[in-house]
Design an enzyme around this catalytic site. Structure first.
Site, PDB file in Angstrom:
ATOM      1  N   GLU A   1      -4.815  -8.955  -0.187  1.00  0.00           N
ATOM      2  CA  GLU A   1      -5.573  -8.673   1.039  1.00  0.00           C
ATOM      3  C   GLU A   1      -7.037  -8.595   0.645  1.00  0.00           C
ATOM      4  O   GLU A   1      -7.422  -7.749  -0.167  1.00  0.00           O
ATOM      5  CB  GLU A   1      -5.130  -7.353   1.691  1.00  0.00           C
ATOM      6  CG  GLU A   1      -3.788  -7.449   2.384  1.00  0.00           C
ATOM      7  CD  GLU A   1      -3.417  -6.202   3.167  1.00  0.00           C
ATOM      8  OE1 GLU A   1      -4.302  -5.536   3.716  1.00  0.00           O
ATOM      9  OE2 GLU A   1      -2.204  -5.908   3.216  1.00  0.00           O
TER      10      GLU A   1
ATOM     11  N   GLU B   1       0.837  -1.209   0.000  1.00  0.00           N
ATOM     12  CA  GLU B   1       0.000   0.000   0.000  1.00  0.00           C
ATOM     13  C   GLU B   1       0.872   1.260   0.000  1.00  0.00           C
ATOM     14  O   GLU B   1       0.748   2.143   0.866  1.00  0.00           O
ATOM     15  CB  GLU B   1      -0.975  -0.015   1.196  1.00  0.00           C
ATOM     16  CG  GLU B   1      -1.947  -1.177   1.113  1.00  0.00           C
ATOM     17  CD  GLU B   1      -3.123  -1.143   2.089  1.00  0.00           C
ATOM     18  OE1 GLU B   1      -3.171  -0.247   2.949  1.00  0.00           O
ATOM     19  OE2 GLU B   1      -3.999  -2.020   1.966  1.00  0.00           O
TER      20      GLU B   1
HETATM   21  O1  AHR Z   1      -4.826  -6.298   7.098  1.00  0.00           O
HETATM   22  C1  AHR Z   1      -4.735  -5.144   7.863  1.00  0.00           C
HETATM   23  C2  AHR Z   1      -4.141  -3.960   7.091  1.00  0.00           C
HETATM   24  O2  AHR Z   1      -4.984  -3.601   6.049  1.00  0.00           O
HETATM   25  C3  AHR Z   1      -2.827  -4.194   6.414  1.00  0.00           C
HETATM   26  O3  AHR Z   1      -1.747  -4.065   7.283  1.00  0.00           O
HETATM   27  C4  AHR Z   1      -2.799  -3.120   5.373  1.00  0.00           C
HETATM   28  O4  AHR Z   1      -2.022  -3.450   4.261  1.00  0.00           O
HETATM   29  C5  AHR Z   1      -4.264  -2.923   5.033  1.00  0.00           C
HETATM   30  O5  AHR Z   1      -4.621  -1.614   5.005  1.00  0.00           O
END
Ligand code: AHR
Length: 528
Positions: A332, A200
Site C-alpha cells: 500500500e 495491518e
Molecule cells: O487503502 C485504504 C486503507 O489504508 C486500507 O484498507 C488499509 O490497509 C490502510 O490503512
C-alpha cells in the site's frame, strides 16, 4: 504610436525579462550512464495495484453487473478493462486492506441471487451485495491479464476458513470444494500468485502485538496453501507476512527474527509494508484540486521519505536475511489526500493531478533503486479510491495522470536496473528543499536502454546531456507528461489535460541531449 505606451511596453518587457526569464531559463544537468553496468531486475510486480471493497473502487468502478446498460463482460466494465490492459498490471491485491480481515469468502460465491447482503463495517457501513466475489475477481484478473494477490482474513476468520478458500480457488483434484467451484462455472483450478496473511494486524487487522501476530503467521503459513498441482514448482504461490506501516522497526525485528528460525513447517516469501504520503500528518488534509506550488513541494518532500522508510526496514531485514530471500512488499503506497468535498468521507475519493503523477514516478524510481529487496508494490488504489488510475461516474470514465505514469513505465517491467550518475541539484521553495530532478535507467530483454527523467522544478525546464556508454545508440524517442499547473487534472469533460506527448531528443557520438519541461515525467528509449 503613442510614445507613452511604447515606454510602458519597453519597461514592461524589461521587467518581464528580469522577473520571468530567470525562472524559465533551462538549468543544465549532466548524466552519465554505462549500460554495461547492470544491477538487479526491476520486478514487474512493483507495478502492482490494489482494489479493495471500499467506496466505488469495485462496485461501479469495476463491477456494474451483467444487466447494466454500461458495456460489460460478465458484469465487469469493458472500458475499465481496456484501459487497464494497456498498463500490463502484474498483480492486483484484493479484497483489502482493512476489509480483508472482515471478509468471509463463502458469502461471495454461487448464484448472485442467493448471496447474502452484508455490511461493510470497515468502510462506511454500507451494504455489500457480495455480487463481486471470488469468481468475479478471478474473471477480472483474466480479463486484464493479471495475477491475483489475495489477502486472507486473520483478524476475524480462522485458519480453516482461509485454507478452504485456497482449496476452493486452487484444487484441481476432485474435492468437494473443487466440485463446488466447478458447479459455479469454473472447473479449472485458478492460479493464485500471492497470498497476504492478514493486513495491518497491528491496527485494523486485530490490533495484535508483534509476538501474537507471529504466532498467527506460523499457523496460517503452515495450514493455508495453494494446492494447484501446476503451482508446486518454481511458480509456487508467494506468502506475504504483515510488516509495519510506520518507520519504527520493532515489528519487522520480531517477524524477521522468527523467520530466521523458521523450520520446514512454515515460511513466508515477503514482508509487507504500508507507507502513504500524507504531508500534513493524520487525518490526511492536503487538497487534491485547486492547490498551489507550496502544497506541491510539501507533498513531494513528504513522499521522498519513502527512501528512508525502506532503508530502515531493509537494515533489519539484512540482519536476519542477508541473502535477501524475503522480499520487501510495499503493498500500500501513494498519496492520501483530503476527501473531495461533497463525497462520502469513508469512500476515500480524491482527484489525481500532475503532482500525483510526479509523486508516482519518484516512488517507482525509489522502488527500482531498491530492486534487490523491493520486489513487489501495490499503489492504493486502482479505481475511484485514493491515488487511482481511473475515475468513473456511472457510464463515464477518465484515466488519471498517475495512469499515464504507469503506462510510460511499462518498459521498465522486468528490465534490468542500470545505475545513473547525476547530481540531482537542489530546489528551494517556501522553506522546503527538494532535489531538482530524478532519473532512472534500465535495459529491457531486447537490450534496449530506457531512461526516465523527472523534473521536480515547478518553473524551470531542465537541459539534459547524458553521456551513454556500453551500448550503441543512433536515435532516441520518447514521451513526456506535463501540464499547465501542478494541480492540473483530467476530468470527464476535459480528459486530456494531462496526457503524454512525444518529446524530441538527439543522440550523437554517445551523447543524448534533450530539454525536459518544468514539473514533468519523461521516458526516452535509445534505438540502436
Ligand atoms: O487503502 C485504504 C486503507 O489504508 C486500507 O484498507 C488499509 O490497509 C490502510 O490503512
Amino acid at each position: 504610436m503613442n510614445l507613452g505606451n511604447l515606454r510602458f511596453n519597453l519597461s514592461f518587457s524589461l521587467l518581464t525579462l528580469i522577473f520571468v526569464a530567470p525562472f524559465s531559463v533551462a538549468q543544465d544537468a549532466h548524466l552519465s550512464i554505462d549500460a554495461s553496468k547492470t544491477g538487479a531486475k526491476i520486478d514487474r510486480n512493483i507495478f502492482g495495484q490494489f482494489a479493495e471493497n471500499l467506496g466505488h473502487g469495485l462496485y461501479e468502478g469495476i463491477w456494474v453487473g451483467p444487466d447494466s446498460t454500461i458495456p460489460n463482460t460478465r458484469g465487469i466494465r469493458n472500458d475499465v478493462v481496456t484501459a487497464l490492459r494497456a498498463l500490463k498490471v502484474p498483480n492486483v491485491r484484493w479484497p483489502g486492506g482493512c476489509f480483508a480481515d472482515q471478509y468471509h469468502w463463502r458469502k461471495g460465491i454461487g448464484p448472485a441471487k442467493l448471496r447474502p447482503a452484508t455490511l461493510n463495517s470497515a468502510w462506511g457501513g454500507v451494504v455489500d451485495t457480495n455480487s463481486f466475489g471470488t469468481d468475479e475477481f478471478m474473471d477480472f484478473m483474466q480479463q486484464i491479464g493479471s495475477q491475483p494477490y489475495v489477502s486472507v482474513n486473520v483478524g476475524s476468520g480462522t485458519p480453516q476458513e482461509a485454507s478452504e478458500w485456497l482449496e476452493y480457488m486452487t484444487a484441481a483434484q476432485p474435492t468437494a470444494l473443487a466440485k463446488e467451484r466447478a458447479a459455479n462455472g469454473h472447473p479449472d483450478a485458478y492460479t493464485v500468485g500471492f497470498m497476504g496473511i492478514g493486513n495491518e494486524s497491528w491496527s485494523c487487522g486485530g490490533d495484535m502485538t508483534a509476538d501474537y501476530y507471529v504466532s498467527q503467521l506460523k499457523i496460517y503459513s503452515r495450514f493455508v496453501d495453494n494446492v494447484n498441482p501446476a503451482q508446486q514448482g518454481a511458480n509456487h504461490m508467494l506468502k506475504v507476512a504483515v510488516g509495519p506501516g510506520f518507520p519504527e522497526t520493532d515489528w519487522t525485528e520480531a517477524v524477521m527474527k522468527a523467520w530466521q528460525h523458521h523450520d520446514w513447517s512454515w515460511n513466508f516469501d515477503g514482508l509487507s509494508v504500508h507507507w502513504y504520503t500524507t504531508p500534513n500528518g493524520w487525518p490526511p488534509s492536503t487538497p487534491s484540486t485547486g492547490f498551489g506550488v507550496e502544497d506541491y513541494t510539501k507533498t513531494l518532500k513528504s513522499t521522498l521519505f519513502m527512501e528512508e522508510f525502506l532503508r530502515k526496514q531493509e537494515t533489519v531485514m539484512d540482519k536476519y536475511d542477508p541473502q535477501k530471500k524475503v522480499a520487501l512488499v510495499v503493498d500500500e503506497w501513494g498519496a492520501w489526500h483530503a476527501p473531495l468535498p461533497g463525497t462520502n468521507k469513508d469512500f476515500l475519493v480524491q482527484q489525481n493531478s500532475l503532482r500525483d503523477a510526479i509523486l508516482a514516478s519518484l516512488n517507482l524510481n525509489i522502488f527500482a533503486r531498491h530492486a534487490d529487496r523491493v520486489r513487489m508494490a501495490n499503489i492504493a488504489q486502482m479505481v475511484n479510491v485514493l491515488q487511482a488510475m481511473i475515475l468513473t461516474d456511472k457510464e463515464k470514465m477518465v484515466v488519471t495522470p498517475t495512469y499515464y505514469v504507469f503506462k510510460m513505465y511499462v518498459p521498465f517491467q522486468d528490465a534490468t536496473f542500470v545505475p545513473v550518475d547525476f547530481d540531482p541539484g537542489s530546489l528551494h521553495r517556501d522553506g522546503v528543499t527538494l532535489p531538482r530532478m530524478d532519473a532512472l535507467a534500465a535495459k529491457d530483454a531486447s537490450g534496449k536502454l530506457w531512461i526516465e527523467i523527472t523534473n521536480l522544478d515547478p518553473d524551470k525546464p531542465l537541459g539534459i546531456d547524458a553521456e551513454i556508454t556500453g551500448i550503441s545508440a543512433r536515435s532516441a524517442k520518447g514521451e513526456t507528461l506535463t501540464a499547465i499547473g501542478v494541480d492540473s487534472v483530467n476530468t470527464f469533460t476535459a480528459p486530456n489535460t494531462v496526457a503524454p506527448r512525444p518529446i524530441s531528443a538527439t543522440v550523437k557520438d554517445g551523447k543524448l541531449t534533450l530539454t525536459v519541461e518544468p514539473k514533468s515525467v519523461t521516458v526516452i528509449s535509445l534505438e540502436p
